[in-house]
Design a protein around this motif. Structure first.
Motif, PDB file in Angstrom:
ATOM      1  N   LEU A   1       6.805   3.267  -7.817  1.00 53.24           N
ATOM      2  CA  LEU A   1       6.265   1.966  -8.211  1.00 53.24           C
ATOM      3  C   LEU A   1       7.357   0.922  -8.360  1.00 53.24           C
ATOM      4  CD1 LEU A   1       3.504   2.872 -10.813  1.00 53.24           C
ATOM      5  CD2 LEU A   1       3.244   2.284  -8.402  1.00 53.24           C
TER       6      LEU A   1
ATOM      7  N   MET B   1      -1.294   0.947 -13.750  1.00 45.61           N
ATOM      8  CA  MET B   1      -2.069   0.545 -12.565  1.00 45.61           C
ATOM      9  C   MET B   1      -3.210  -0.357 -13.013  1.00 45.61           C
ATOM     10  SD  MET B   1      -0.258   1.825 -10.278  1.00 45.61           S
ATOM     11  CE  MET B   1      -1.208   1.334  -8.886  1.00 45.61           C
TER      12      MET B   1
ATOM     13  N   ASP C   1       0.816  -1.224   0.000  1.00 42.71           N
ATOM     14  CA  ASP C   1       0.000   0.000   0.000  1.00 42.71           C
ATOM     15  C   ASP C   1       0.843   1.263   0.000  1.00 42.71           C
ATOM     16  OD1 ASP C   1      -2.369  -1.367  -0.075  1.00 42.71           O
ATOM     17  OD2 ASP C   1      -2.742  -1.216   2.080  1.00 42.71           O
TER      18      ASP C   1
ATOM     19  N   VAL D   1       0.958   8.341  -5.417  1.00 45.59           N
ATOM     20  CA  VAL D   1      -0.114   9.347  -5.439  1.00 45.59           C
ATOM     21  C   VAL D   1       0.391  10.665  -4.839  1.00 45.59           C
ATOM     22  CG1 VAL D   1      -2.373   9.932  -4.463  1.00 45.59           C
ATOM     23  CG2 VAL D   1      -1.988   7.680  -5.484  1.00 45.59           C
TER      24      VAL D   1
ATOM     25  N   ASN E   1       1.750   2.645  -3.473  1.00 47.69           N
ATOM     26  CA  ASN E   1       0.687   3.415  -4.131  1.00 47.69           C
ATOM     27  C   ASN E   1       0.512   4.778  -3.489  1.00 47.69           C
ATOM     28  OD1 ASN E   1      -0.040   1.627  -6.156  1.00 47.69           O
ATOM     29  ND2 ASN E   1      -1.452   0.526  -4.841  1.00 47.69           N
ATOM     30  N   GLU E   2       0.565   4.827  -2.163  1.00 45.11           N
ATOM     31  CA  GLU E   2       0.424   6.102  -1.458  1.00 45.11           C
ATOM     32  C   GLU E   2       1.543   7.060  -1.829  1.00 45.11           C
ATOM     33  OE1 GLU E   2       0.039   5.367   2.747  1.00 45.11           O
ATOM     34  OE2 GLU E   2      -1.612   3.966   2.406  1.00 45.11           O
TER      35      GLU E   2
END
Length: 131
Positions: A53, A131, A3, A10, A6-7
């Motif tokens: 990523l 994604m 997780d 973003v 991805n955080e």
């Protein structure tokens, strides 16, 4: 993929867009060198979103750019046009920030801003597909 990856991605996309917004504000205010710097940092930040990523990062800007070029441009995942955008922006930003008497025009800053907009759009499209 954890997780936090991805955080982080973003977060870096958000940071890139904030820097792009700052570039526009500075451009409109006639602060051309600072606008160019923010345009570069917008591109740099979105490249670091890709690196998130890949779960890799570097302490030097040149290494971030080199990794991006090797892993994404040379492989054909990202068009080589965008490699030129960030490489040129890096050089111009260095001159703006460190060279005495380096002059830039409104057109120079406008050009860098427009390239940053296209760069972010391209990388965001790439990230959405990935994604």
């Amino acid at each position: 993929m954890p997780d936090y990856v991805n955080e982080l991605m973003v977060y870096r996309i958000k940071t890139a867009n904030e820097k792009l917004n700052s570039a526009k504000i500075l451009l409109d205010a006639g602060e051309y060198k600072d606008s160019i710097s923010r345009s570069y940092y917008a591109m740099f930040s979105i490249v670091r979103a890709i690196l998130a990523l890949d779960e890799i990062d570097f302490s030097k800007h040149a290494n971030v750019i080199a990794y991006f070029q090797k892993e994404y441009v040379k492989t054909g995942e990202i068009d080589k046009e965008y490699s030129k955008y960030i490489s040129n922006a890096f050089q111009i930003r260095n001159n703006c920030d460190y060279a005495d008497f380096f002059l830039v025009s409104k057109n120079d800053a406008q050009d860098q801003y427009e390239k940053a907009v296209r760069f972010l759009e391209e990388i965001e499209r790439y990230l959405e597909k990935r994604m």
